[in-house]
Design a protein around this motif. Sequence first.
Motif, PDB file in Angstrom:
ATOM      1  N   ARG A 121       0.839  -1.196   0.000  1.00 16.26           N
ATOM      2  CA  ARG A 121       0.000   0.000   0.000  1.00 16.26           C
ATOM      3  C   ARG A 121       0.881   1.256   0.000  1.00 16.26           C
ATOM      4  O   ARG A 121       0.839   2.061   0.931  1.00 16.26           O
ATOM      5  CB  ARG A 121      -0.951   0.009   1.190  1.00 16.26           C
ATOM      6  CG  ARG A 121      -1.843  -1.226   1.285  1.00 16.26           C
ATOM      7  CD  ARG A 121      -2.956  -1.059   2.295  1.00 16.26           C
ATOM      8  NE  ARG A 121      -3.902  -0.032   1.911  1.00 16.26           N
ATOM      9  CZ  ARG A 121      -4.895  -0.214   1.036  1.00 16.26           C
ATOM     10  NH1 ARG A 121      -5.036  -1.379   0.428  1.00 16.26           N
ATOM     11  NH2 ARG A 121      -5.726   0.765   0.743  1.00 16.26           N
ATOM     12  N   PRO A 122       1.699   1.415  -1.024  1.00 15.83           N
ATOM     13  CA  PRO A 122       2.621   2.556  -1.055  1.00 15.83           C
ATOM     14  C   PRO A 122       1.958   3.850  -1.515  1.00 15.83           C
ATOM     15  O   PRO A 122       1.084   3.833  -2.379  1.00 15.83           O
ATOM     16  CB  PRO A 122       3.670   2.106  -2.073  1.00 15.83           C
ATOM     17  CG  PRO A 122       2.882   1.278  -3.044  1.00 15.83           C
ATOM     18  CD  PRO A 122       1.843   0.561  -2.224  1.00 15.83           C
ATOM     19  N   THR A 123       2.379   4.939  -0.934  1.00 14.68           N
ATOM     20  CA  THR A 123       2.020   6.264  -1.430  1.00 14.68           C
ATOM     21  C   THR A 123       3.293   7.096  -1.427  1.00 14.68           C
ATOM     22  O   THR A 123       3.792   7.462  -0.368  1.00 14.68           O
ATOM     23  CB  THR A 123       0.947   6.933  -0.560  1.00 14.68           C
ATOM     24  OG1 THR A 123      -0.275   6.191  -0.658  1.00 14.68           O
ATOM     25  CG2 THR A 123       0.679   8.354  -1.045  1.00 14.68           C
ATOM     26  N   PHE A 124       3.842   7.339  -2.604  1.00  8.51           N
ATOM     27  CA  PHE A 124       5.043   8.154  -2.719  1.00  8.51           C
ATOM     28  C   PHE A 124       4.670   9.605  -2.936  1.00  8.51           C
ATOM     29  O   PHE A 124       3.631   9.918  -3.543  1.00  8.51           O
ATOM     30  CB  PHE A 124       5.911   7.674  -3.888  1.00  8.51           C
ATOM     31  CG  PHE A 124       6.768   6.481  -3.565  1.00  8.51           C
ATOM     32  CD1 PHE A 124       8.106   6.632  -3.239  1.00  8.51           C
ATOM     33  CD2 PHE A 124       6.231   5.204  -3.575  1.00  8.51           C
ATOM     34  CE1 PHE A 124       8.891   5.530  -2.946  1.00  8.51           C
ATOM     35  CE2 PHE A 124       7.008   4.094  -3.282  1.00  8.51           C
ATOM     36  CZ  PHE A 124       8.345   4.262  -2.960  1.00  8.51           C
ATOM     37  N   ILE A 125       5.501  10.490  -2.460  1.00  5.05           N
ATOM     38  CA  ILE A 125       5.365  11.911  -2.767  1.00  5.05           C
ATOM     39  C   ILE A 125       6.342  12.212  -3.889  1.00  5.05           C
ATOM     40  O   ILE A 125       7.545  11.988  -3.761  1.00  5.05           O
ATOM     41  CB  ILE A 125       5.655  12.780  -1.535  1.00  5.05           C
ATOM     42  CG1 ILE A 125       4.597  12.495  -0.453  1.00  5.05           C
ATOM     43  CG2 ILE A 125       5.661  14.259  -1.899  1.00  5.05           C
ATOM     44  CD1 ILE A 125       4.798  13.275   0.830  1.00  5.05           C
ATOM     45  N   ALA A 126       5.820  12.681  -5.020  1.00  5.08           N
ATOM     46  CA  ALA A 126       6.651  12.859  -6.218  1.00  5.08           C
ATOM     47  C   ALA A 126       6.292  14.151  -6.923  1.00  5.08           C
ATOM     48  O   ALA A 126       5.167  14.651  -6.818  1.00  5.08           O
ATOM     49  CB  ALA A 126       6.463  11.679  -7.170  1.00  5.08           C
ATOM     50  N   LYS A 127       7.259  14.692  -7.647  1.00  2.30           N
ATOM     51  CA  LYS A 127       7.001  15.911  -8.398  1.00  2.30           C
ATOM     52  C   LYS A 127       6.025  15.640  -9.537  1.00  2.30           C
ATOM     53  O   LYS A 127       5.994  14.557 -10.115  1.00  2.30           O
ATOM     54  CB  LYS A 127       8.304  16.508  -8.920  1.00  2.30           C
ATOM     55  CG  LYS A 127       9.133  15.596  -9.798  1.00  2.30           C
ATOM     56  CD  LYS A 127      10.451  16.261 -10.156  1.00  2.30           C
ATOM     57  CE  LYS A 127      11.311  15.345 -11.039  1.00  2.30           C
ATOM     58  NZ  LYS A 127      12.612  15.968 -11.366  1.00  2.30           N
ATOM     59  N   LYS A 128       5.218  16.643  -9.838  1.00  2.00           N
ATOM     60  CA  LYS A 128       4.137  16.516 -10.809  1.00  2.00           C
ATOM     61  C   LYS A 128       4.635  16.034 -12.168  1.00  2.00           C
ATOM     62  O   LYS A 128       3.936  15.283 -12.865  1.00  2.00           O
ATOM     63  CB  LYS A 128       3.424  17.859 -10.963  1.00  2.00           C
ATOM     64  CG  LYS A 128       2.261  17.869 -11.941  1.00  2.00           C
ATOM     65  CD  LYS A 128       1.612  19.229 -11.999  1.00  2.00           C
ATOM     66  CE  LYS A 128       0.457  19.239 -13.006  1.00  2.00           C
ATOM     67  NZ  LYS A 128       0.947  19.014 -14.380  1.00  2.00           N
ATOM     68  N   GLU A 129       5.852  16.441 -12.558  1.00  2.00           N
ATOM     69  CA  GLU A 129       6.375  16.077 -13.877  1.00  2.00           C
ATOM     70  C   GLU A 129       6.444  14.565 -14.075  1.00  2.00           C
ATOM     71  O   GLU A 129       6.250  14.063 -15.174  1.00  2.00           O
ATOM     72  CB  GLU A 129       7.769  16.690 -14.083  1.00  2.00           C
ATOM     73  CG  GLU A 129       7.788  18.211 -14.168  1.00  2.00           C
ATOM     74  CD  GLU A 129       7.837  18.899 -12.823  1.00  2.00           C
ATOM     75  OE1 GLU A 129       8.144  20.094 -12.781  1.00  2.00           O
ATOM     76  OE2 GLU A 129       7.569  18.223 -11.808  1.00  2.00           O
ATOM     77  N   LEU A 130       6.710  13.825 -12.987  1.00  2.00           N
ATOM     78  CA  LEU A 130       6.804  12.370 -13.102  1.00  2.00           C
ATOM     79  C   LEU A 130       5.442  11.749 -13.404  1.00  2.00           C
ATOM     80  O   LEU A 130       5.335  10.775 -14.145  1.00  2.00           O
ATOM     81  CB  LEU A 130       7.375  11.779 -11.816  1.00  2.00           C
ATOM     82  CG  LEU A 130       8.846  12.062 -11.525  1.00  2.00           C
ATOM     83  CD1 LEU A 130       9.247  11.459 -10.186  1.00  2.00           C
ATOM     84  CD2 LEU A 130       9.742  11.515 -12.625  1.00  2.00           C
ATOM     85  N   LEU A 131       4.385  12.325 -12.829  1.00  2.00           N
ATOM     86  CA  LEU A 131       3.054  11.784 -13.046  1.00  2.00           C
ATOM     87  C   LEU A 131       2.518  12.108 -14.432  1.00  2.00           C
ATOM     88  O   LEU A 131       1.531  11.504 -14.876  1.00  2.00           O
ATOM     89  CB  LEU A 131       2.084  12.303 -11.979  1.00  2.00           C
ATOM     90  CG  LEU A 131       2.055  11.502 -10.670  1.00  2.00           C
ATOM     91  CD1 LEU A 131       3.363  11.670  -9.903  1.00  2.00           C
ATOM     92  CD2 LEU A 131       0.886  11.908  -9.809  1.00  2.00           C
ATOM     93  N   ASP A 132       3.154  13.050 -15.107  1.00  2.00           N
ATOM     94  CA  ASP A 132       2.728  13.413 -16.458  1.00  2.00           C
ATOM     95  C   ASP A 132       3.334  12.501 -17.522  1.00  2.00           C
ATOM     96  O   ASP A 132       2.962  12.581 -18.693  1.00  2.00           O
ATOM     97  CB  ASP A 132       3.111  14.872 -16.761  1.00  2.00           C
ATOM     98  CG  ASP A 132       2.308  15.864 -15.923  1.00  2.00           C
ATOM     99  OD1 ASP A 132       1.208  15.502 -15.485  1.00  2.00           O
ATOM    100  OD2 ASP A 132       2.797  16.988 -15.708  1.00  2.00           O
ATOM    101  N   ILE A 133       4.284  11.631 -17.127  1.00  2.00           N
ATOM    102  CA  ILE A 133       4.900  10.718 -18.086  1.00  2.00           C
ATOM    103  C   ILE A 133       3.892   9.645 -18.489  1.00  2.00           C
ATOM    104  O   ILE A 133       3.324   8.975 -17.623  1.00  2.00           O
ATOM    105  CB  ILE A 133       6.154  10.057 -17.490  1.00  2.00           C
ATOM    106  CG1 ILE A 133       7.201  11.114 -17.106  1.00  2.00           C
ATOM    107  CG2 ILE A 133       6.754   9.052 -18.463  1.00  2.00           C
ATOM    108  CD1 ILE A 133       8.398  10.556 -16.383  1.00  2.00           C
ATOM    109  N   PRO A 134       3.628   9.470 -19.778  1.00  2.00           N
ATOM    110  CA  PRO A 134       2.666   8.442 -20.203  1.00  2.00           C
ATOM    111  C   PRO A 134       3.036   7.058 -19.676  1.00  2.00           C
ATOM    112  O   PRO A 134       4.215   6.709 -19.596  1.00  2.00           O
ATOM    113  CB  PRO A 134       2.753   8.492 -21.734  1.00  2.00           C
ATOM    114  CG  PRO A 134       3.225   9.880 -22.042  1.00  2.00           C
ATOM    115  CD  PRO A 134       4.165  10.232 -20.919  1.00  2.00           C
TER     116      PRO A 134
END
Length: 262
Positions: free
Chosen positions: A96-109
């Motif tokens: 049940r991981p929840t990482f905190i990451a910069k928005k740019e990473l989540l925009d990668i297809p």
Amino acid sequence: MIIQAIRSMIFYALFISYTAILAIPLGLYSLVGRKMAGWWVVKIWYLGNLFLLRWVVGIKTEITGQENLPEGPFIIASKHMSDWDIFALLPATKGRPTFIAKKELLDIPFFGWCMQNFHTISIDRKNGQSALPQMVKQGKQAIARDCRIVIYPEGTRRAPLDVAKYKWGLAKMYEALDVPVVPVAVTSGLYWPRNSLILWPGTARAKYLEPIPSGMELDAFHHLIQERIEPVTTKMLMDDIDKGIARTITPALQARIDAHRH
């Protein structure tokens, strides 16, 4: 060095290909499926990458201190030196991981879509301090789902023995979420240096330290988390250096080593 550079190139090629093979189907599923599905794919991903690191470039993995992991939701606050830190910490999240990451990473297809599937908390650094309330809100939602939040308090990868620069985001999360924080010391930067194309053989180590219970005053916690992580990290790094490491010691790293010997 030439042989290790070749081994590193092979690793990166396999790492990128392996990640893409797993990320494409899970990423597509994430667009239509329910959240937190596909943990088995993540497990295959991190175990596969640890296998590649061990047998392609010679980086072994050693994790200690698991007895310090409490039950239920909590925050894992880790020193961050390389991508190895992500692989090494995933087992502690118990699926049940929840990482905190910069928005740019989540925009990668595909890859970013997979991260969203696991309730990754997105941080838009362009918003500065205004991004903090949204981070806290998402953090509360993750804790309510019994997740374990992984955060790197300095916000980015740091070179081994570099001056610590802890941001206040972790302290704010700690204050708002009212859960324990488990500090983590790592040595991965000695073997997978940031911004380096060459990975070096050795044993990358992570150590879970005694958890900090909830309820501390904000400033006291901010100082305590550094007092817990930094001395242990420094000792682990210096122990490995004194035993001998394969990587090239640059003048910058040598200067930091000399500074810690005096």
